[in-house]
Design an enzyme around this catalytic site. Structure first.
Site, PDB file in Angstrom:
ATOM      1  N   GLU A   1      -2.608  -7.721   7.683  1.00 41.25           N
ATOM      2  CA  GLU A   1      -0.475  -7.118   8.220  1.00 41.25           C
ATOM      3  C   GLU A   1      -0.439  -7.814   9.064  1.00 41.25           C
ATOM      4  O   GLU A   1      -1.973  -7.576  10.127  1.00 41.25           O
ATOM      5  CB  GLU A   1      -0.433  -5.481   8.059  1.00 41.25           C
TER       6      GLU A   1
ATOM      7  N   HIS B   1       0.583  -1.112   0.228  1.00 41.43           N
ATOM      8  CA  HIS B   1      -0.098  -0.094   0.355  1.00 41.43           C
ATOM      9  C   HIS B   1       1.228   1.315  -0.009  1.00 41.43           C
ATOM     10  O   HIS B   1       2.110   0.971  -0.149  1.00 41.43           O
ATOM     11  CB  HIS B   1      -1.206  -0.226   1.736  1.00 41.43           C
TER      12      HIS B   1
END
Length: 186
Positions: free
Chosen positions: A86, A11
Site C-alpha cells: 500500500e 484485502h
C-alpha cells in the site's frame, strides 16, 4: 501496452479500516467482517477458470491474511511482491483520517495521500505498479490494497475503471480485467 488477464482483490476490512486510521505501510489484522469478505472473494474466484494463473500478494499482513483465506484453496504457490504494498503515508501512519487535513479537491481522500508529510505519493505508486505489470508474464490473481489496486486498475483499463470509486470501497470485491476492460464480479 497489452497486459495479461488479471483478477484484483483488495484485502478485507481491518480493525484500522473500521476505526478510520491511515494504515499505509503499517498493519492491522482483518476483522471478522474482513475474514468473511476474503472468504466471499475466494468463493467468487472458485467459480473462475484459473488454469495457468499465478497468484501474487502484497507482503503486508492484511493482504497476506486475505490471500490465505481467498486464494490458498486455489493456488499452489502465492508469491509476495513488494511492489503491491500500500501507499506509504509517512508521518500520518496510524493516525485517524478525520483528524487530518482534507484538501479541497474532486477526490479529497485521494488528494490527502499527496499531502501526507514524508508520504510516498501517487506517482511513486504508479511507477511500481507499472513495473509489476511490465514484469507480469501471464495471467494472475493479485491481492493488494485500496490505492494500489485502484492504480493497477487504472493502468490496465484506463481512467474509466476508477470513475466513481472511492478509497473506502472495494473490500470483498473481485475485479476482472482483460483486454483493457474491467468487470466487477459479485
Amino acid at each position: 501496452m497489452t497486459y495479461p488477464e488479471v483478477y484484483i482483490l483488495r484485502h478485507g476490512q481491518t480493525a484500522w479500516n473500521l476505526e478510520g486510521r491511515m494504515q499505509g505501510e503499517l498493519n492491522s489484522a482483518l476483522t471478522e467482517q474482513g475474514k468473511q469478505e476474503a472468504a466471499r472473494q475466494g468463493a467468487i474466484l472458485a467459480q473462475c477458470d484459473l488454469t495457468g494463473f499465478a497468484f501474487f500478494t502484497s507482503p503486508q499482513g492484511r493482504a497476506v491474511q486475505t490471500a490465505g483465506i481467498a486464494c490458498a484453496p486455489l493456488a499452489e504457490i502465492i508469491r509476495t511482491d513488494d511492489r503491491l504494498r500500500e501507499i506509504g503515508v509517512g508521518d500520518w501512519s496510524g493516525l485517524l483520517r478525520d483528524t487530518l487535513p482534507l484538501p479541497d479537491a474532486p477526490d479529497p481522500f485521494m488528494a490527502q495521500y499527496e499531502i501526507a508529510p514524508n508520504g510516498e505519493g501517487i506517482a511513486a505508486v504508479r511507477t511500481r505498479c507499472s513495473s509489476f505489470l511490465h514484469d507480469l508474464k501471464g495471467p494472475a490473481v493479485i491481492v493488494t490494497h485500496g490505492v494500489t489496486g485502484r492504480t493497477l486498475r487504472e493502468i490496465l483499463a484506463g481512467p474509466e475503471a476508477i470513475k466513481g470509486t472511492t478509497i473506502h470501497g472495494g473490500q470483498g470485491c473481485v475485479y476482472h480485467l482483460k483486454n483493457g476492460s474491467q468487470n466487477l464480479l459479485t
